[in-house]
Design a protein around this motif. Structure first.
Motif, short mmCIF file in Angstrom:
data_model
loop_
_atom_site.label_atom_id
_atom_site.label_comp_id
_atom_site.label_asym_id
_atom_site.label_seq_id
_atom_site.Cartn_x
_atom_site.Cartn_y
_atom_site.Cartn_z
N ASN A 1 -12.86 -11.23 -7.07
CA ASN A 1 -11.85 -11.11 -8.14
C ASN A 1 -10.93 -12.34 -8.13
O ASN A 1 -10.15 -12.52 -7.20
CB ASN A 1 -11.05 -9.82 -7.91
N PRO A 2 -10.98 -13.17 -9.17
CA PRO A 2 -10.15 -14.38 -9.15
C PRO A 2 -8.66 -14.05 -9.17
O PRO A 2 -7.83 -14.88 -8.78
CB PRO A 2 -10.57 -15.13 -10.42
N LYS A 3 -8.31 -12.81 -9.60
CA LYS A 3 -6.89 -12.44 -9.64
C LYS A 3 -6.46 -11.69 -8.37
O LYS A 3 -5.40 -11.07 -8.35
CB LYS A 3 -6.61 -11.59 -10.87
N CYS A 4 -7.27 -11.76 -7.34
CA CYS A 4 -6.89 -11.12 -6.07
C CYS A 4 -6.00 -12.08 -5.28
O CYS A 4 -6.27 -13.29 -5.22
CB CYS A 4 -8.14 -10.79 -5.26
N ILE A 5 -4.97 -11.54 -4.66
CA ILE A 5 -4.02 -12.37 -3.90
C ILE A 5 -4.73 -13.19 -2.81
O ILE A 5 -4.30 -14.29 -2.46
CB ILE A 5 -2.90 -11.49 -3.30
N LYS B 1 -5.51 -16.79 -3.68
CA LYS B 1 -4.44 -17.71 -4.03
C LYS B 1 -4.35 -18.79 -2.94
O LYS B 1 -4.34 -18.48 -1.75
CB LYS B 1 -3.12 -16.96 -4.16
N ASP C 1 -9.61 -4.82 0.47
CA ASP C 1 -8.45 -4.05 0.91
C ASP C 1 -7.18 -4.44 0.15
O ASP C 1 -6.18 -3.73 0.22
CB ASP C 1 -8.21 -4.24 2.42
N TYR C 2 -7.21 -5.56 -0.54
CA TYR C 2 -6.02 -5.99 -1.27
C TYR C 2 -6.06 -5.56 -2.72
O TYR C 2 -5.11 -4.99 -3.24
CB TYR C 2 -5.83 -7.51 -1.14
N CYS C 3 -7.17 -5.85 -3.41
CA CYS C 3 -7.18 -5.55 -4.85
C CYS C 3 -8.08 -4.38 -5.21
O CYS C 3 -8.11 -3.98 -6.36
CB CYS C 3 -7.57 -6.79 -5.65
N GLY C 4 -8.82 -3.85 -4.23
CA GLY C 4 -9.64 -2.66 -4.51
C GLY C 4 -10.95 -2.95 -5.21
O GLY C 4 -11.71 -2.03 -5.49
N THR C 5 -11.25 -4.22 -5.50
CA THR C 5 -12.48 -4.56 -6.23
C THR C 5 -13.71 -4.37 -5.34
O THR C 5 -13.69 -4.70 -4.16
CB THR C 5 -12.40 -6.02 -6.71
N TYR C 6 -14.77 -3.83 -5.95
CA TYR C 6 -16.04 -3.72 -5.24
C TYR C 6 -16.72 -5.10 -5.22
O TYR C 6 -16.82 -5.76 -6.25
CB TYR C 6 -17.00 -2.78 -5.96
N LEU D 1 -0.87 -11.15 -9.58
CA LEU D 1 -2.07 -11.08 -8.75
C LEU D 1 -2.21 -9.71 -8.08
O LEU D 1 -1.23 -9.14 -7.60
CB LEU D 1 -2.06 -12.17 -7.68
N GLU D 2 -3.43 -9.22 -8.04
CA GLU D 2 -3.69 -7.92 -7.45
C GLU D 2 -3.64 -8.00 -5.93
O GLU D 2 -4.21 -8.90 -5.33
CB GLU D 2 -5.04 -7.39 -7.96
N GLY D 3 -2.94 -7.05 -5.33
CA GLY D 3 -2.79 -7.06 -3.87
C GLY D 3 -1.56 -7.83 -3.42
O GLY D 3 -1.27 -7.88 -2.22
N LYS E 1 0.98 -5.62 -1.55
CA LYS E 1 0.50 -5.27 -0.20
C LYS E 1 0.72 -6.45 0.75
O LYS E 1 1.18 -6.29 1.88
CB LYS E 1 -0.98 -4.90 -0.26
N GLN F 1 -3.90 -3.65 -11.09
CA GLN F 1 -4.28 -2.70 -10.06
C GLN F 1 -3.38 -1.48 -9.93
O GLN F 1 -3.83 -0.35 -10.09
CB GLN F 1 -4.36 -3.41 -8.71
N GLU G 1 -14.64 1.46 -9.86
CA GLU G 1 -13.84 1.79 -8.68
C GLU G 1 -13.03 3.07 -8.93
O GLU G 1 -12.95 3.95 -8.08
CB GLU G 1 -12.88 0.63 -8.35
#
Lengths: 157, 308
Positions: free
Chosen positions: A109-113, A116, A138-143, B109-111, B114, B132, B196
């Protein structure tokens, strides 16, 4: 004369057996083996009682790190590893996916922290399915599916 | 109320039914003080870091803190703060952590929330991260239903609009899974929840049905929850053009509704709820927005362990 493919034993190193047919080349790539390292035997699509067909890799003078074992478990969940010393199998075990995978892959996921730049964050995944592997970030929940992970592990090299 | 004290609020999944009831009872108490100042959190400071635009969420958090007697400091827009100089999120959060007692963060940004919670010692509240989570909005939504019906069990709830990219849908369904409800997922097929979330719905055994037309299901509903089709979260502009406006709630659509049906919307709305609907007996989205202050007062109070 036997019609079987004969591959000589290795003296010290590892044999990775029960690789799902067709996946051996991917495993060589993720282990960063280019063919210049020493003796490597690779057999693909041979008959297997368990899997129908399978691949086998024998690598002289190689040890596997935990990260490498985890990567193999993602790509080839059925694989068994034989550790060979002085032509004898000293240890044999099936690869196992841990419940958590850290650091070795990135979330798709490119938008996952975790993607960055310049953030001290370590990618972390929960294994929700082993075969074929599905890892939940574990951060963004994406499979992240086997296909996502495989292309990444191969491209990383 | 011990379960809230000192904890981060990152996702709706971290809370049980009892926690929610504690929160709701506290929020109902706070409703009495929605126009005055309680001196429960005198001397406490809330750090507010919104990296994405917000109106109600940010203002209701800030108002809630002021009403509790605390104060807040706010990270200016990207241009006004060190973000403009290229500071990373971790360093910004470390600074806020040392200046304040509690941090409220929204990030694209997602996460991100957290991660901020891992960096900070102070409790971190997620005010929305990417597509999210938006746990406090979901708490507010379920609280509004609870105030309207006196219960959540047994309700039939229709979710209408963008169920794929609207972050509050994730959090809302996670919270509703604590109750015995039936959910109708009313959206174009392309905007149905992601795998999900559907896996979560199936794992928890939540009763649900898909619908593509509100008319098919409106007679069964106690609640319609409308979400905006969000341009900023749909990667494909052609896709956006195709679906925008296709899920608009009008007076006409309400003809077959039950008397007691209520309409909720996290707001802002663009044109998915017709303005004429505001004057029907069903509209509750303004009350919902107003309840955001007491709900967040209760949340901050419980997390910071104000007078118990």
């Amino acid at each position: 004369m036997s019609k079987e493919l004969i591959i000589s034993k290795i003296r010290n190193g590892i044999v990775i057996d029960h690789i799902p047919a067709g996946r051996a080349l991917v495993i060589l790539k993720i282990l960063r083996l280019t063919g210049t390292e020493g003796r490597i035997a690779l057999v693909m699509n041979v008959d297997s009682g368990k899997l129908g067909r399978k691949d086998i890799i024998k690598i002289e003078g190689k040890n596997l790190s935990q990260d490498e074992l985890n990567m193999i478990a993602i790509i080839a969940p059925t694989a068994t590893v034989n550790i060979v010393s002085e032509y004898e199998v000293k240890q044999k075990f099936k690869v196992e996916l841990p419940t958590k995978i850290r650091n070795i892959i990135k979330c798709k996921n490119p938008k996952c922290i975790t993607n960055k730049a310049r953030e001290p964050v370590v990618p972390s995944f929960t294994v929700i399915k082993e075969n074929p592997a599905t890892l939940k970030c574990d951060y963004c929940g994406t499979y992240n599916s086997l296909r996502d992970v495989e292309s990444q592990l191969v491209m990383k090299q | 109320m011990g379960n809230w004290h000192g904890r981060d609020v990152i996702s709706a999944l971290e809370w049980g039914r009892g926690d929610l009831m504690d929160l709701f009872q506290e929020a109902q108490e706070m409703e009495k003080h929605a126009k005055s100042i309680l001196h429960i959190l005198d001397g406490k400071v809330m750090g507010v870091a919104f990296f994405e635009p917000s109106t109600r969420t940010r203002l209701s958090f800030e108002t809630a803190m002021l009403r509790l007697g605390g104060r807040f400091i706010e990270l200016g827009g990207a241009e006004a703060s060190s973000l403009a100089k290229g500071e990373n999120l971790a360093d910004t959060v470390r600074m806020l952590d040392s200046y304040s007692n509690i941090i409220v963060i929204r990030h694209e940004l997602e996460g991100a929330a957290k991660f901020a919670a891992e960096v900070a010692d102070s409790p971190v509240i997620n005010a929305g991260d990417g597509a999210q989570n938006h746990p406090t909005q979901a708490m507010l939504d379920v609280y509004t239903m609870w105030r309207e019906f006196g219960r959540i069990d047994g309700l039939s709830i229709g979710l209408l609009g963008d169920l794929r990219y609207a972050r509050v849908i994730n959090s809302l369904i996670q919270l509703l899974s604590l109750f015995n409800v039936k959910i109708y997922l009313v959206s174009p097929p392309s905007l149905r929840p992601r795998n999900e979330l559907m896996d979560f719905i199936n794992e928890r055994g939540i009763r649900y049905a898909y619908a593509e037309d509100l008319n098919e299901v409106i007679g069964d509903l106690d609640v319609i929850y409308v979400v905006r089709i969000q341009k900023e979260r749909i990667p494909d502009p052609i896709e956006y053009e195709k679906v925008k406006g296709s899920f608009k709630l009008t007076i006409d659509a309400l003809r077959n509704a039950r008397n007691e049906l209520i309409i909720l919307h996290p707001l802002p709305r663009i044109d998915e709820v017709d303005f004429a609907v505001d004057y029907t007996r069903h509209a509750r989205y303004f009350r919902q927005a107003a309840l955001g202050v007491p709900l967040r007062m209760a949340l901050i109070k419980l997390v910071l362990g104000g007078v118990e």
